[in-house]
Design a protein around this motif. Sequence first.
Motif, PDB file in Angstrom:
ATOM      1  N   LEU A  92      -6.817  13.128  -0.328  1.00 37.09           N
ATOM      2  CA  LEU A  92      -7.372  12.456  -1.515  1.00 37.09           C
ATOM      3  C   LEU A  92      -7.444  10.942  -1.307  1.00 37.09           C
ATOM      4  O   LEU A  92      -8.375  10.285  -1.788  1.00 37.09           O
ATOM      5  CB  LEU A  92      -6.522  12.776  -2.750  1.00 37.09           C
ATOM      6  N   ALA A  93      -6.484  10.378  -0.579  1.00 32.72           N
ATOM      7  CA  ALA A  93      -6.472   8.936  -0.330  1.00 32.72           C
ATOM      8  C   ALA A  93      -7.655   8.530   0.536  1.00 32.72           C
ATOM      9  O   ALA A  93      -8.228   7.451   0.344  1.00 32.72           O
ATOM     10  CB  ALA A  93      -5.155   8.537   0.331  1.00 32.72           C
ATOM     11  N   LYS A  94      -8.041   9.398   1.466  1.00 33.35           N
ATOM     12  CA  LYS A  94      -9.199   9.102   2.329  1.00 33.35           C
ATOM     13  C   LYS A  94     -10.492   9.023   1.503  1.00 33.35           C
ATOM     14  O   LYS A  94     -11.437   8.356   1.879  1.00 33.35           O
ATOM     15  CB  LYS A  94      -9.337  10.153   3.427  1.00 33.35           C
ATOM     16  N   GLN A  95     -10.501   9.738   0.383  1.00 33.15           N
ATOM     17  CA  GLN A  95     -11.674   9.736  -0.509  1.00 33.15           C
ATOM     18  C   GLN A  95     -11.513   8.705  -1.626  1.00 33.15           C
ATOM     19  O   GLN A  95     -12.299   8.688  -2.567  1.00 33.15           O
ATOM     20  CB  GLN A  95     -11.867  11.124  -1.124  1.00 33.15           C
ATOM     21  N   ASN A  96     -10.444   7.912  -1.517  1.00 32.61           N
ATOM     22  CA  ASN A  96     -10.125   6.929  -2.553  1.00 32.61           C
ATOM     23  C   ASN A  96      -9.971   7.582  -3.931  1.00 32.61           C
ATOM     24  O   ASN A  96     -10.301   6.985  -4.953  1.00 32.61           O
ATOM     25  CB  ASN A  96     -11.178   5.810  -2.612  1.00 32.61           C
ATOM     26  N   ALA A  97      -9.487   8.818  -3.963  1.00 33.87           N
ATOM     27  CA  ALA A  97      -9.349   9.551  -5.225  1.00 33.87           C
ATOM     28  C   ALA A  97      -7.917   9.502  -5.755  1.00 33.87           C
ATOM     29  O   ALA A  97      -7.624  10.110  -6.788  1.00 33.87           O
ATOM     30  CB  ALA A  97      -9.783  10.998  -5.022  1.00 33.87           C
ATOM     31  N   ILE A  98      -7.035   8.780  -5.064  1.00 35.30           N
ATOM     32  CA  ILE A  98      -5.625   8.708  -5.480  1.00 35.30           C
ATOM     33  C   ILE A  98      -5.072   7.350  -5.069  1.00 35.30           C
ATOM     34  O   ILE A  98      -5.508   6.767  -4.074  1.00 35.30           O
ATOM     35  CB  ILE A  98      -4.813   9.864  -4.826  1.00 35.30           C
ATOM     36  N   GLN A 102       0.984   6.602  -4.818  1.00 32.63           N
ATOM     37  CA  GLN A 102       1.317   8.019  -4.979  1.00 32.63           C
ATOM     38  C   GLN A 102       1.530   8.680  -3.609  1.00 32.63           C
ATOM     39  O   GLN A 102       2.416   9.514  -3.443  1.00 32.63           O
ATOM     40  CB  GLN A 102       0.221   8.759  -5.746  1.00 32.63           C
ATOM     41  N   VAL A 103       0.723   8.293  -2.645  1.00 35.79           N
ATOM     42  CA  VAL A 103       0.862   8.824  -1.287  1.00 35.79           C
ATOM     43  C   VAL A 103       2.212   8.387  -0.705  1.00 35.79           C
ATOM     44  O   VAL A 103       2.940   9.197  -0.124  1.00 35.79           O
ATOM     45  CB  VAL A 103      -0.307   8.365  -0.384  1.00 35.79           C
ATOM     46  N   ASP A 104       2.541   7.096  -0.900  1.00 32.67           N
ATOM     47  CA  ASP A 104       3.816   6.569  -0.393  1.00 32.67           C
ATOM     48  C   ASP A 104       5.008   7.264  -1.056  1.00 32.67           C
ATOM     49  O   ASP A 104       5.993   7.588  -0.395  1.00 32.67           O
ATOM     50  CB  ASP A 104       3.894   5.055  -0.628  1.00 32.67           C
ATOM     51  N   THR A 105       4.897   7.484  -2.346  1.00 33.32           N
ATOM     52  CA  THR A 105       5.974   8.163  -3.083  1.00 33.32           C
ATOM     53  C   THR A 105       6.158   9.592  -2.560  1.00 33.32           C
ATOM     54  O   THR A 105       7.285  10.063  -2.375  1.00 33.32           O
ATOM     55  CB  THR A 105       5.663   8.183  -4.596  1.00 33.32           C
ATOM     56  N   GLN A 106       5.036  10.259  -2.287  1.00 35.64           N
ATOM     57  CA  GLN A 106       5.135  11.632  -1.781  1.00 35.64           C
ATOM     58  C   GLN A 106       5.689  11.659  -0.366  1.00 35.64           C
ATOM     59  O   GLN A 106       6.454  12.542  -0.013  1.00 35.64           O
ATOM     60  CB  GLN A 106       3.768  12.325  -1.849  1.00 35.64           C
ATOM     61  N   ARG A 107       5.317  10.641   0.430  1.00 38.65           N
ATOM     62  CA  ARG A 107       5.866  10.548   1.789  1.00 38.65           C
ATOM     63  C   ARG A 107       7.380  10.361   1.720  1.00 38.65           C
ATOM     64  O   ARG A 107       8.141  10.984   2.475  1.00 38.65           O
ATOM     65  CB  ARG A 107       5.229   9.387   2.554  1.00 38.65           C
TER      66      ARG A 107
END
Length: 179
Positions: A92-98, A102-107
């Motif tokens: 989703l981050a690659k599509q700029n949809a998130i 949020q990605v960092d938190t999930q990581r």
Amino acid sequence: LFHLLMVSTDVSGLVQSVDVREGQQVKKGQVLFTLDPKPFEIALENAKANLASTVQDVESTRAQYRAAVGQIAAQQAQLNVNQQTYVRYQALAKQNAIAAMQVDTQRAAVLSAQATLASLQQAAATQLAKLNGNPNLPAEQTPSYLKAKAAVDEAQRQLDHTTVRAPFDGTVGEVDSLQ
């Protein structure tokens, strides 16, 4: 011709009773004298209690191991969910949809789940090592049990030796040293 034999015991204690007198005829196995058994009875009870405690410790270790194995399975499932979510968030981050946050938190959630899993695996390994690598090892086969059992056996042997018996038929010689 007669043989003189000094009769004694290998445990020390207070003489409780002398059951023979000088010059008395005795038969093999007849009680000559007894030591106060109370200290030896107490030692035996303590040794038995320690043996029972050792069995409880082994059972507790086994329960801790099984609990850790269950927690490992649950944590592995949580890690799998966190990893799948992280992969989705990256897409989703690659599509700029998130948001990147949020990605960092999930990581961070994935790394935390991995660390928790490693800790649980170490705890399980520690408990398993206490069971000599066998979670079904009978308590009676553990070194701590064998040591505690030997202490019970020795305490029983000492208690048994508080009663001194004639080793063979004969005549009692000197008795006054026991009084």
